[in-house]
Design a protein around this motif. Structure first.
Motif, PDB file in Angstrom:
ATOM      1  N   PRO A 188       0.825  -1.203   0.000  1.00 33.59           N
ATOM      2  CA  PRO A 188       0.000   0.000   0.000  1.00 33.59           C
ATOM      3  C   PRO A 188       0.869   1.266   0.000  1.00 33.59           C
ATOM      4  O   PRO A 188       1.899   1.310   0.665  1.00 33.59           O
ATOM      5  CB  PRO A 188      -0.804  -0.101   1.298  1.00 33.59           C
ATOM      6  N   VAL A 189       0.461   2.280  -0.745  1.00 36.96           N
ATOM      7  CA  VAL A 189       1.208   3.542  -0.800  1.00 36.96           C
ATOM      8  C   VAL A 189       0.318   4.717  -0.407  1.00 36.96           C
ATOM      9  O   VAL A 189       0.738   5.862  -0.463  1.00 36.96           O
ATOM     10  CB  VAL A 189       1.807   3.795  -2.205  1.00 36.96           C
ATOM     11  N   SER A 190      -0.899   4.422  -0.008  1.00 35.02           N
ATOM     12  CA  SER A 190      -1.798   5.500   0.406  1.00 35.02           C
ATOM     13  C   SER A 190      -2.563   5.083   1.656  1.00 35.02           C
ATOM     14  O   SER A 190      -2.605   3.907   2.015  1.00 35.02           O
ATOM     15  CB  SER A 190      -2.786   5.830  -0.707  1.00 35.02           C
ATOM     16  N   LEU A 191      -3.123   6.080   2.284  1.00 34.86           N
ATOM     17  CA  LEU A 191      -3.795   5.864   3.556  1.00 34.86           C
ATOM     18  C   LEU A 191      -5.296   5.751   3.315  1.00 34.86           C
ATOM     19  O   LEU A 191      -5.882   6.644   2.705  1.00 34.86           O
ATOM     20  CB  LEU A 191      -3.493   7.086   4.436  1.00 34.86           C
ATOM     21  N   PRO A 192      -5.924   4.659   3.764  1.00 38.06           N
ATOM     22  CA  PRO A 192      -7.375   4.570   3.601  1.00 38.06           C
ATOM     23  C   PRO A 192      -8.054   5.793   4.227  1.00 38.06           C
ATOM     24  O   PRO A 192      -7.606   6.324   5.240  1.00 38.06           O
ATOM     25  CB  PRO A 192      -7.721   3.287   4.374  1.00 38.06           C
ATOM     26  N   LYS A 193      -9.133   6.242   3.570  1.00 35.34           N
ATOM     27  CA  LYS A 193      -9.790   7.503   3.928  1.00 35.34           C
ATOM     28  C   LYS A 193     -10.297   7.558   5.374  1.00 35.34           C
ATOM     29  O   LYS A 193     -10.398   8.636   5.962  1.00 35.34           O
ATOM     30  CB  LYS A 193     -10.985   7.762   2.989  1.00 35.34           C
ATOM     31  N   HIS A 194     -10.635   6.401   5.941  1.00 34.86           N
ATOM     32  CA  HIS A 194     -11.262   6.437   7.266  1.00 34.86           C
ATOM     33  C   HIS A 194     -10.264   6.734   8.397  1.00 34.86           C
ATOM     34  O   HIS A 194     -10.665   6.928   9.531  1.00 34.86           O
ATOM     35  CB  HIS A 194     -12.000   5.125   7.551  1.00 34.86           C
ATOM     36  N   TYR A 195      -8.949   6.786   8.105  1.00 34.56           N
ATOM     37  CA  TYR A 195      -7.982   7.071   9.175  1.00 34.56           C
ATOM     38  C   TYR A 195      -8.119   8.514   9.653  1.00 34.56           C
ATOM     39  O   TYR A 195      -8.217   9.435   8.843  1.00 34.56           O
ATOM     40  CB  TYR A 195      -6.550   6.806   8.701  1.00 34.56           C
ATOM     41  N   ASP A 196      -8.067   8.682  10.964  1.00 27.89           N
ATOM     42  CA  ASP A 196      -8.233  10.003  11.561  1.00 27.89           C
ATOM     43  C   ASP A 196      -6.875  10.688  11.723  1.00 27.89           C
ATOM     44  O   ASP A 196      -6.004  10.195  12.448  1.00 27.89           O
ATOM     45  CB  ASP A 196      -8.932   9.845  12.923  1.00 27.89           C
ATOM     46  N   VAL A 197      -6.682  11.801  11.051  1.00 31.36           N
ATOM     47  CA  VAL A 197      -5.381  12.473  11.045  1.00 31.36           C
ATOM     48  C   VAL A 197      -4.983  12.940  12.447  1.00 31.36           C
ATOM     49  O   VAL A 197      -3.816  12.818  12.857  1.00 31.36           O
ATOM     50  CB  VAL A 197      -5.367  13.653  10.036  1.00 31.36           C
ATOM     51  N   ASP A 198      -5.958  13.440  13.211  1.00 31.83           N
ATOM     52  CA  ASP A 198      -5.644  13.875  14.576  1.00 31.83           C
ATOM     53  C   ASP A 198      -5.105  12.721  15.414  1.00 31.83           C
ATOM     54  O   ASP A 198      -4.143  12.878  16.166  1.00 31.83           O
ATOM     55  CB  ASP A 198      -6.899  14.446  15.266  1.00 31.83           C
ATOM     56  N   ALA A 199      -5.743  11.561  15.263  1.00 30.09           N
ATOM     57  CA  ALA A 199      -5.307  10.399  16.048  1.00 30.09           C
ATOM     58  C   ALA A 199      -3.891   9.982  15.663  1.00 30.09           C
ATOM     59  O   ALA A 199      -3.077   9.609  16.514  1.00 30.09           O
ATOM     60  CB  ALA A 199      -6.283   9.235  15.840  1.00 30.09           C
ATOM     61  N   ILE A 200      -3.590  10.078  14.370  1.00 29.25           N
ATOM     62  CA  ILE A 200      -2.243   9.715  13.902  1.00 29.25           C
ATOM     63  C   ILE A 200      -1.209  10.692  14.459  1.00 29.25           C
ATOM     64  O   ILE A 200      -0.149  10.290  14.941  1.00 29.25           O
ATOM     65  CB  ILE A 200      -2.200   9.684  12.355  1.00 29.25           C
ATOM     66  N   MET A 201      -1.547  11.985  14.417  1.00 30.99           N
ATOM     67  CA  MET A 201      -0.619  12.998  14.949  1.00 30.99           C
ATOM     68  C   MET A 201      -0.415  12.795  16.454  1.00 30.99           C
ATOM     69  O   MET A 201       0.702  12.906  16.974  1.00 30.99           O
ATOM     70  CB  MET A 201      -1.152  14.408  14.673  1.00 30.99           C
ATOM     71  N   GLU A 202      -1.501  12.490  17.149  1.00 37.71           N
ATOM     72  CA  GLU A 202      -1.439  12.239  18.590  1.00 37.71           C
ATOM     73  C   GLU A 202      -0.533  11.029  18.879  1.00 37.71           C
ATOM     74  O   GLU A 202       0.321  11.069  19.767  1.00 37.71           O
ATOM     75  CB  GLU A 202      -2.872  12.000  19.112  1.00 37.71           C
ATOM     76  N   ALA A 203      -0.695   9.972  18.078  1.00 39.26           N
ATOM     77  CA  ALA A 203       0.130   8.765  18.264  1.00 39.26           C
ATOM     78  C   ALA A 203       1.609   9.093  18.035  1.00 39.26           C
ATOM     79  O   ALA A 203       2.486   8.609  18.750  1.00 39.26           O
ATOM     80  CB  ALA A 203      -0.330   7.655  17.331  1.00 39.26           C
ATOM     81  N   MET A 204       1.870   9.938  17.045  1.00 36.72           N
ATOM     82  CA  MET A 204       3.273  10.302  16.782  1.00 36.72           C
ATOM     83  C   MET A 204       3.883  11.115  17.915  1.00 36.72           C
ATOM     84  O   MET A 204       5.067  11.003  18.197  1.00 36.72           O
ATOM     85  CB  MET A 204       3.369  11.094  15.475  1.00 36.72           C
TER      86      MET A 204
END
Lengths: 367, 367
Positions: free
Chosen positions: B307-323
């Protein structure tokens, strides 16, 4: 102001100093600073319920005054606290307290705390720095050598690592809260260090027994310094416990077996190895070494008011069985540390198991 | 007969070889023998319920034929098996099986088994020897570097050690039991090794993608050899993970965050870092490096059906928080591994967090 002694444990890249002095714990923060610890990373203190009321506030205040963020974890006192579940609980404290790779774990207490907190430091984030603040005499032994571990229900110290501290801060004034029995038990390891390595130190111990028993601070500083020095020389030559390091087990083969068969709290570690050292000197006699070794060892231990005989109710079969688990039996022969003179020992791999049994019987007869 | 390749991981006293070949697990006993293991000390094999039915008998029989006593411990498959309670259970097996200081632990399986069995070996009796028999492509990464660990409920890999194996026995024929998705996921780490270090290897990967996806044994041997070689050079220069070793994290900052927010089983490790590597190449563009890096990285990963792209349902805030939990944030800036050319990366400590957010958004738009 009294002088602080600095002893270097020489382990190449992993060398570290032991500071021995009075009222040092109030300077915990200054020592961290001196050793380059940055205030940005939290410091975790692990201690037990017995020690905490006496010394924890002093250590915490010293760290906070020096600008450090402090996290504490207080565990129950005693050997059963050295478990994987306690490790897990302390790691929870470390994680919620945001300990990072530049943090340090301080072990404030005796050998149990040193082993447990040291294993936390050895494994948290695959190893962070570690500082020992021993509060027992016995810990002069365990604070040199880097052996850290927890117990498994089937075996003591079986899950562990070699993890050297950054430094050891030995404040002899903290020894005043030890019970007389703990004092004697700790001094047994000091006697052992003399017997394996240094007759001059044995001479001094013979003269200084009553000062040490009365917790004379200068005598404690000198005795702990010498004990640590001897252990560090042995460890420096054999960090990973291949051969020479085995001489540190004088009195321990019989001693561990006695601890294993004794009821809970019946024998402290130092008491068990005192009896074991008399046993080793009896074996030395059977092997043809001078009977002076036996006479002088026994008299020295008696000066320290340590037990030199085995209470009659101990079962010799059970003791022999416990020793066989020590994996030192091989085809009817056993490996023993044998004194060949005062201040000298050898590793003897040919001690007939039958002589060991005779010796244990004889120990019951010692007055 | 096909040739076995030997690669040396150069870590001074702790150097060890990786043997890469076909049908090697039937020679497990001979390799132990060659490495000086005595038959008197039991050998513990740790494996999981998925691997055991395929390969355990072969390994056990090979060891028994060579005269070794074998103890086995089979754990459930999956990340949750890397726990302190599993460590305790395996140590019970080790103790009842009479493992001693001269025994070895064999990790038969993928990265989870290597981490868990390696941590048993690192801590049992304060460290015994350790052998890896990887059965996944992904393990070509984890079998070099000596990082072993278990998880804590609050953090992955937080309790561990550095413990190098005595040797790694990489039998590429065992890779045939991997699912196509696991094959692709493992190849993502191989691609990463090319991208951080070696453009010529990237050229070869571009040509050989379909052979690797079809488990051509010669292609696997070459690819694993090169992947292990690159990792071993990086690790040799920085065994304790101070600086250079961080380049191995290309794609991992975003990748780990995706794994953290994804539902269970939704993203394999290799899939997450594939998306992360595209993200790193987008950041490279923002930092002014050639857009060819992005184009070629993405095309290469697509050849490997990753995969080279992020499925649409991923929450950007949650990803930033995890980082942000990754502790790589510092005053609005983040530490990232950035490709500066194909086969070259830099550690960039000044990536604006805002650019990272934009990049994660962009990843949703990648087709």
């Amino acid at each position: 102001m009294s002088q602080t002694v600095e002893l270097k444990v020489d382990l190449g890249e992993r060398s570290y100093p032991i500071y021995i002095g009075e009222n040092l714990i109030g300077d915990t923060g200054a020592y961290l600073n001196k050793h380059g610890f940055k205030t940005g990373s939290p410091i975790l203190i692990v201690t037990d319920e017995t020690i905490a009321p006496y010394y924890l506030d002093t250590v915490v205040n010293s760290l906070r005054s020096a600008g450090y963020t402090v996290v504490t974890h207080i565990v129950p006192a005693g050997e059963q606290t050295k478990s994987l579940s306690m490790l897990e609980a302390i790691v929870t404290t470390a994680l919620t307290g945001n300990l990072d790779r530049n943090s340090a774990v301080i072990a404030l207490g005796g050998g149990v705390i040193g082993d447990l907190a040291g294993f936390v430091a050895a494994t948290y984030m695959r190893g962070i720095r570690f500082i020992q603040i021993p509060t027992t005499i016995l810990a002069h032994d365990s604070s040199v050598g880097g052996k850290v571990a927890v117990n498994h229900k089937l075996a003591k110290n079986i899950i562990g690592a070699f993890h050297q501290p950054d430094y050891v801060l030995y404040d002899v004034t903290t020894l005043r809260t030890l019970s007389p029995r703990e004092v004697r038990s700790g001094l047994a390891e000091m006697v052992k260090h003399g017997l394996i390595w240094d007759e001059a130190f044995v001479d001094w111990l013979e003269e200084s027994a009553s000062k040490l028993l009365n917790l004379d601070l200068d005598a404690l500083k000198y005795g702990i310094h010498q004990g640590c020095r001897i252990k560090s020389v042995v460890v420096a030559e054999d960090e990973r416990e291949n051969d020479l390091r085995a001489i540190l087990n004088l009195g321990h083969t019989i001693g561990h077996a006695l601890e294993a068969v004794a009821g809970y709290g019946e024998l402290l570690h130092g008491e068990a190895i005192a009896i074991g050292m008399v046993g080793a000197s009896l074996l030395a006699q059977k092997l043809g070494y001078s009977s002076d070794i036996y006479t002088r060892t026994k008299a020295l231990l008696q000066k320290f008011e340590l037990p030199v005989s085995l209470p009659k109710h101990y079962d010799v079969d059970a003791i022999m069985e416990a020793m066989s688990h020590d994996k030192k039996f091989k085809e009817g022969k056993m490996v023993f540390v044998i004194p060949t003179a005062i201040g000298k020992v050898e590793i003897n791999r040919n001690v007939p198991a039958e002589w060991v049994r005779e010796t244990v019987e004889q120990l019951k007869g010692e007055a």
